[in-house]
Design a protein around this motif. Structure first.
Motif, PDB file in Angstrom:
ATOM      1  N   MET A   1     -26.548   0.316  17.710  1.00  0.00           N
ATOM      2  CA  MET A   1     -27.532   1.015  17.726  1.00  0.00           C
ATOM      3  C   MET A   1     -28.267   0.877  19.057  1.00  0.00           C
ATOM      4  O   MET A   1     -28.555  -0.093  19.550  1.00  0.00           O
ATOM      5  CB  MET A   1     -28.562   0.720  16.692  1.00  0.00           C
TER       6      MET A   1
ATOM      7  N   ASN B   1     -29.798  11.197   9.691  1.00  0.00           N
ATOM      8  CA  ASN B   1     -29.158  10.519  10.611  1.00  0.00           C
ATOM      9  C   ASN B   1     -28.877  11.349  11.867  1.00  0.00           C
ATOM     10  O   ASN B   1     -27.999  12.083  11.933  1.00  0.00           O
ATOM     11  CB  ASN B   1     -27.564   9.788  10.283  1.00  0.00           C
TER      12      ASN B   1
ATOM     13  N   SER C   1     -27.688  11.314  15.337  1.00  0.00           N
ATOM     14  CA  SER C   1     -26.904  10.870  16.299  1.00  0.00           C
ATOM     15  C   SER C   1     -27.184   9.199  16.443  1.00  0.00           C
ATOM     16  O   SER C   1     -27.538   8.766  17.413  1.00  0.00           O
ATOM     17  CB  SER C   1     -27.111  11.510  17.763  1.00  0.00           C
ATOM     18  N   GLY C   2     -27.283   8.589  15.326  1.00  0.00           N
ATOM     19  CA  GLY C   2     -27.637   7.231  15.304  1.00  0.00           C
ATOM     20  C   GLY C   2     -28.670   6.847  15.156  1.00  0.00           C
ATOM     21  O   GLY C   2     -28.914   5.495  14.868  1.00  0.00           O
TER      22      GLY C   2
END
Lengths: 236, 299
Positions: free
Chosen positions: B1, B134, B136-137
């Protein structure tokens, strides 16, 4: 016709007797001035009429209806508005909101808007200030707002407590002119003042208060020429 | 992350926590500004709301009906409190009403233990099947999102109410000058009851979010948030509604900041750091960020 009849009014603050049997009346369409020095009980008398203070004995009747034990909002609804000493405008509300609060009991929205225009015509200085916060007004403007707020209820009887207090002479003159105009358009006015000369100049009749009782009464002319009044309140 | 998504997550987390604090603090501030009453039992209204929601939901009500019902229950409990605990004491000394509010706390919390039992109950009404978005991360909890959006909506409605309606303006007038309010003919009882009712509804909404955030509720759940709300109220300026909102968010951000960015050994001292912040703010602005230095007055 007697609009207001106050009889034998007695008020205590704790053990201290502020009013010791005050009796007076106001006839329809009159300006009646109550003069006297600090602590004579003038404001206490007005606050009792407005319902803020409960007298321990005596009676207050408006158009023959007994007001003595009623709540302030019932008294406002029956047609008496008071402009208190020290103005007490809502300093965090805008001028317009102050005026709306003056008409808080009225249900006729259109009439309220019309009366906002009416009080602004009495005090044009407030016109550009409608959106401004009350606390930011000058002293004179605050006094005009306080009177306007009381007028928003369209009261047949207006109680004014020291409207000239702390104002420059030209503002006092302006405010007293408005008071006379109100009388001429039919409002009955009870004016409490330390400024005895100006109060008697515009009044029909007057009462002199001394430490809790009325010591003298009569027409303004009579009082203006009375030795005691001249010595104590007119400076000569 | 990535670090950026960590920041975004913490930001949303702080917004959500701040929203809850803002909702609780508004009720405290409203009641204080209109009645000059410090209502310590305000946190227990959150508990009443949360239990109301849980009971209705368990009884088979659809989730939106359970929520509305629970929030209304909280409002009604606030009205009962005002009528039977505080109204008879109007005009009494501040200390008397403060002590009374402690008595109400004891009554409500023990009453809840009696009725619902002392145990913690799972509170999963807002736990959606997919708990996170979620992006994109970046993982964002749906509960946080719902909390923030619904809080902003209620704040907007409240702002419209106190700015535009006659009752709302009356409420500000009473907070401003009680004597003048009586003189113009405002019915004090109506304004005071309204302030209590709205404040209690907001506590109910806060109870929903607080329970959803923790995933559980218990009879003593109101204690921590009401203490935090006092801190928020003092930070923002006691009695000011805008100050309450600001104070709530400042507190939310401060807590998340301290918890997230202090070295792990120190994150347990989060609350201590928050109180240091409170002291610092009061040293600079004793009246709070948005508070004004006005005279004390009493009803």
């Amino acid at each position: 016709m007697r609009v207001l009849q106050v009889k034998d009014l007695e008020v205590y603050y704790g053990h201290i007797q502020a009013l010791k049997g005050v009796t007076f009346h106001i006839k329809k369409g009159e300006i009646v001035s109550v003069i006297g020095s600090n602590g004579a009980g003038k404001s206490t008398t007005l606050m009792s009429i407005a319902g803020l203070i409960r007298p321990s004995s005596g009676s207050i009747a408006y158009l023959e209806k007994d007001l003595t034990t009623l709540d302030p909002y019932t008294i406002v609804r029956s047609g008496i508005s008071m402009c208190p000493e020290g103005r007490r405008i809502f300093s965090n509300l805008t001028v317009r909101e102050n005026l709306i609060m003056g008409a808080v009991q009225r249900k006729d929205k259109k009439g309220v808007l019309k009366d906002i225009d009416w009080v602004l015509s009495l005090f044009p200085a407030l016109k550009d200030r409608l959106g401004q916060i009350g606390g930011t007004l000058s002293g004179g403007e605050q006094q005009m707002l306080a009177i306007s707020r009381a007028l928003m209820n369209r009261p047949p009887l207006l109680l004014l407590d020291e409207p000239s207090l702390g104002l420059a002479p030209f503002l006092v003159k302006k405010i007293f002119e408005v008071i006379v105009n109100l009388k001429n358009s039919g409002t009955t006015i009870l004016l409490v003042e330390q400024n005895a000369k100006q109060a008697l100049d515009i009044a029909d009749r007057g009462y002199v208060m001394e430490t809790g009782y009325i010591s003298l009464e009569g027409t303004s002319d009579y009082l203006k020429h009375h030795k005691k009044v001249q010595a104590a309140y007119l400076g000569g | 992350m990535s670090y950026a998504s960590y920041l975004i997550q913490q930001f949303v987390n702080a917004l959500s926590l701040g929203s809850i604090y803002a909702l609780v603090t508004i009720g405290l501030a409203m009641v204080f500004s209109v009645l000059r009453l410090i209502n310590f039992a305000h946190g227990d209204l959150m508990m009443v709301g949360a239990y109301g929601i849980l009971m209705l939901w368990k009884a088979g009500a659809p989730f939106w009906l359970a929520i509305v019902g629970g929030v209304v229950a909280s409002g009604i409990m606030g009205l009962i409190m005002e009528r039977f605990a505080y109204r008879p004491l109007r005009g009494a000394a501040d200390m008397t009403t403060l002590l009374t509010s402690f008595a109400v706390v004891v009554l409500l919390e023990n009453g809840a233990i009696l009725v619902f039992g002392p145990n913690t109950r799972p509170f999963s009404i807002l736990r959606f099947s997919v708990p996170t978005y979620n992006l994109s991360g970046t993982l964002i909890s749906k509960i946080d999102l719902v909390t923030v959006i619904l809080t902003l909506c209620t704040l907007l409605i409240l702002a419209l109410f106190i700015k535009r309606t006659k009752l709302g303006i009356s409420m500000r007038a009473v907070a401003d000058d009680l004597t003048a309010s009586r003189l113009v003919g405002i019915k004090l009882n109506r304004v005071m009851v309204t302030a209590f009712f709205i404040g209690s509804l907001f506590a109910g909404v806060a109870g929903l979010f607080w329970g959803a955030r923790a995933g559980k509720i218990d009879p003593l759940m109101g204690f921590i948030p009401v203490v935090k709300a006092f801190v928020a109220a003092v930070i923002g300026g006691f009695g000011s509604i805008a100050g309450a909102v600001l104070g709530g968010y400042v507190l939310g951000f401060a807590e998340v900041l301290f918890a997230g960015f202090l070295p792990p050994n120190y994150s347990g001292y989060r609350d201590a750091f928050v109180f240091v912040l409170l002291i610092l703010i009061l040293l600079v602005r004793p009246q709070g960020i948005l508070g004004s230095r006005t005279r004390e007055r009493r009803i």
